[in-house]
Design a protein around this motif. Sequence first.
Motif: not given
Length: 138
Positions: A52-65
């Motif tokens: 009924t409720r869609p799973k919230k997507p897992s989140m990713f950090k974008v890192l700058m080197l």
Amino acid sequence: MQHNFVTSALSADSLRATRSGGAVVRSAADDDESQGPGGSDGQIGIATKTRTRPKKPSMFKVLMLNDDYTPMEFVVMCLKRFFNMDLEQATRVMLHVHQKGVGVCGIFPYEIAGTKVNQVMDFARQNQHPLQCTLEKA
Ligand code: TYC
């Protein structure tokens, strides 16, 4: 015993549901072929159970080197262009990366984070800068 059969059939399904993210899907192997295809009631189909409720997507950090060669102005340009930062934010993040070696440009669902990494890397390559950008699970 009828009751035991129902219990074990349910637990097999719920096990599979856990692994498939909630959808209960019967495969052909689940059918009891001794009753003919589809069982005794003459029905063939795939039973599905939708969340009924869609799973919230897992989140990713974008890192700058950091690196020794990419001009500071170019990094600021990337942060403004691909992460929608204003000059002040972009300068702050760029200086953080310059001083600490790595910094977070933003946190996004996997697909969006991957797109941002590719955009930065393509733009850096086109301009012959060694700037590197990566993903990390948040
Ligand atoms: N260290 C680079 C210089 O001194 C600037 C720089 C900052 C490069 C951030 C990459 O992600 C970076 N020109």
